[in-house]
Design a protein around this motif. Structure first.
Motif, PDB file in Angstrom:
ATOM      1  N   SER A   8     -30.306 -52.527 -72.103  1.00 23.00           N
ATOM      2  CA  SER A   8     -29.822 -53.317 -72.682  1.00 23.00           C
ATOM      3  C   SER A   8     -29.812 -54.196 -73.950  1.00 23.00           C
ATOM      4  N   LYS A  55     -32.540 -53.254 -68.040  1.00 22.12           N
ATOM      5  CA  LYS A  55     -32.578 -54.867 -68.966  1.00 22.12           C
ATOM      6  C   LYS A  55     -33.835 -53.978 -70.257  1.00 22.12           C
ATOM      7  N   TRP A  79     -34.854 -53.293 -63.962  1.00 21.30           N
ATOM      8  CA  TRP A  79     -36.026 -53.190 -65.615  1.00 21.30           C
ATOM      9  C   TRP A  79     -35.443 -52.408 -66.342  1.00 21.30           C
TER      10      TRP A  79
END
Length: 135
Positions: A21, A18, A15
């Motif tokens: 990103s 993510k 996570w």
């Protein structure tokens, strides 16, 4: 029920990467979107509506600067003749200095669709009025 846990576990794996990103993607989008915003300054004639019973005793401007802000590729396609500036002093009844705001009019649909903004400089005009001296 186990499927939900499986999907939730798949979502939560890595996570931090993510989230990083996603933040990077938003930053790149914002940079590209706002780096193409430009400004253009044009001088346009101004219409000054004067009162019937009073006379302007100071200078009345005949032109005004307008800043056009928006997408760099679009703002240079705008014809300055499509923008009009008006200052309304027609309701002045007392002697002295009076201030009125500059009102810019344009084709609203074109400007809203392209996210273009206009700003008059100065945004208001001051004029000294006195009694009319009729010969």
């Amino acid at each position: 029920m186990k499927r939900l846990n499986k999907y939730l576990q798949g979502f939560l794996v890595n996570w931090p990467a993510k989230v990083l990103s996603l933040l990077l993607a938003v930053a790149v989008y914002a940079f590209i979107h706002y780096s193409t915003i430009g400004a253009r300054s044009v001088t346009i004639p101004i219409t000054v509506l004067l009162p019937e019973r009073m006379e302007a005793q100071s200078l009345v401007p005949d032109s005004i600067d307008v800043e056009i802000r928006g997408d760099e590729h679009i703002i240079y396609l705008i014809n300055p003749d499509s923008i009009t500036a008006v200052v309304d002093f027609s309701k002045v009844e007392k002697e002295g200095i009076t201030t009125a705001n500059v009102i810019l009019t344009h084709d609203r649909e074109v400007f809203e669709r392209s996210e273009i903004t206009l700003k008059a400089s100065p945004s208001s005009v001051r004029v000294l009025f006195g009694p009319r001296s009729d010969p």
